[in-house]
Scaffold this active site. Structure first.
Site, PDB file in Angstrom:
ATOM      1  N   LYS A   1       0.830  -1.199   0.000  1.00  0.00           N
ATOM      2  CA  LYS A   1       0.000   0.000   0.000  1.00  0.00           C
ATOM      3  C   LYS A   1       0.868   1.255   0.000  1.00  0.00           C
ATOM      4  CE  LYS A   1      -3.329   2.951   0.643  1.00  0.00           C
ATOM      5  NZ  LYS A   1      -4.175   3.389  -0.480  1.00  0.00           N
TER       6      LYS A   1
ATOM      7  N   CYS B   1      -3.300  10.177   0.978  1.00  0.00           N
ATOM      8  CA  CYS B   1      -2.387   9.068   0.670  1.00  0.00           C
ATOM      9  C   CYS B   1      -1.021   9.560   0.203  1.00  0.00           C
ATOM     10  CB  CYS B   1      -3.012   8.164  -0.395  1.00  0.00           C
ATOM     11  SG  CYS B   1      -4.431   7.207   0.171  1.00  0.00           S
TER      12      CYS B   1
END
Length: 417
Positions: free
Chosen positions: A203, A257
């Site tokens: 991720k 993110c």
């Protein structure tokens, strides 16, 4: 009917809960913010996302999605709470820890616990597992622990949450397999199983890859600016090479993110992440670069009025998290400029927003920092007539500089011939 308890009803948790509910699961959507729960119960959602309102209202009306302030007993628990960075640029785990502790009284043998929140590698096993085992049950034997990070793009969440493949890391292979069965209920993309640390790392790497590549594009803009070369043309021509794909430059990198995740790896192994750290520095420097270009355009204008178009981190959404536009505004205000802010996708009195055409009256320059559709369709002729000085700095390259008369338009990465 299996029961699922989703903790955290933000940009990931709410869509996840609604999609599961649409597939026939009984879903308890839990959030500690009472105003979010009350709004959902009254038929309002707090997130701007295409088609999400309809899906949430439909699943609540069906009785499959139940907004709650505390957890309930369930077969599956999904933790999707925020993990912001600390002042030391580390991963803030307090919300994840609080969520994990809140479900301990409700955990039963056979339950599946899935962490979706982005975390530093090792977190699920070293931090979450001991908390879960406070239930008296053994992870990997009596209950199942997995990490399944999201892969979505705001503005297309419902489409991407169902079509994109998923990586599921399990404490054991059986843990991963148990979690896979749950996601197979709505994910049409490939689901790949691995271990916890690999899933956590994957991720981070996905987002760091994009951050580093955007930094390369932004550095090209600075280099080409110094050499008086059109960076956008260079990028366009270089991308015609079959193995080159340079991303687009911009005023910086924002969001929950790309602007955050690299720090989690940097803080873990600072001596081994020099490239990643430098990329962060480059992207963080872009707001100052934008201000420098704007000040160059404003030379000779006394007490200029500056209008900023767009404060979200991405076009056509209302999310301002880590938006570089906010840093541009801060720098300008610190320099005592008069700054007016406009964003049709944000409804927040904190930013003292004005309507598009009202904001430009008497302005000396417009800075376009976000490529909202509303800005792409601007009536530039009308806008320029309302301005005191018709200057535009287009940091997103959304305007055609060749079709407007009596307006000076400079673009990020473009050099006038």
């Amino acid at each position: 009917m299996e029961k699922i308890c989703v903790l955290g009803l933000g940009y990931i948790g709410l869509p996840t809960a609604a999609v599961f509910a649409s597939k026939g699961f009984k879903v308890y959507g839990v959030d500690i913010k009472k105003d979010i729960i009350e709004s959902l119960r009254m038929g309002r959602i707090h997130i701007e996302e295409p088609l999400l309102t309809q899906l949430v209202l439909k699943t609540i009306a069906s009785g499959n999605l139940l907004p709650k302030e505390v957890p309930e007993e369930a077969d599956v628990f999904i933790i999707a709470v925020p993990t912001p960075k600390t002042q030391e640029n580390k991963c803030e785990l307090k919300y994840v820890i609080e969520a994990a502790r809140s479900i301990v009284p409700y955990i039963r043998k056979g339950n599946i616990i899935i962490l979706e929140s982005t975390v530093t590698p090792g977190t699920t096993e070293e931090v979450i597992k001991p908390i879960i085992e406070e239930s008296g049950l053994v992870v990997g034997e009596e209950i199942y622990l997995a990490h399944c990070p999201e892969r979505v793009l705001p503005g297309s969440i419902l489409d991407e949450i169902t079509k994109n493949g998923r990586i599921i890391g399990g404490y054991t292979k059986e843990c991963a397999s148990k979690a896979k069965v749950i996601y197979q209920s709505f994910v049409s993309g490939q689901i790949i199983l691995t271990d916890l640390k690999t899933a956590e790392m994957t991720k981070l790497v996905e987002n760091i890859f994009r951050d580093v590549n955007i930094a390369f594009a932004n550095e090209l803009v600075k280099v080409c600016d110094a050499l008086r070369i059109d960076a956008m043309e260079v990028i366009e021509l270089a991308n015609k090479h079959p193995r080159v794909n340079i991303l687009q430059p911009g005023p910086g990198v924002g969001g929950h993110c790309l602007a955050i995740d690299p720090y989690y790896l940097i803080s873990s192994v600072p001596e081994l992440t020099k490239l990643i750290s430098t990329a962060r520095d480059i992207n963080c420097s872009m707001p100052s670069f934008i201000v420098t270009k704007v000040e160059k355009m404003l030379e000779g204008i006394k007490n200029p009025k500056i209008v900023v178009f767009g404060i979200t981190y991405k076009e056509n959404i209302g999310d301002v998290r880590e938006s570089p536009s906010l840093e541009v505004i801060r720098i300008l205000k610190d320099k005592n400029y008069e700054v007016v802010v406009c964003d049709p996708h944000v409804q927040d009195k904190l930013y003292q927003l004005e309507e598009i055409y009202k904001s430009v009256v008497g302005a000396d320059i417009i800075i376009i920092l976000v490529a909202h559709d509303e800005f792409k369709s601007l009536d530039i002729g009308f806008v320029s007539q309302s301005m005191r000085t018709p200057l535009i700095f287009d940091a997103k390259n959304i305007l055609d500089q060749n079709i407007y008369e009596n307006v000076t338009i400079n673009k990020l990465g473009r050099v006038s011939r």
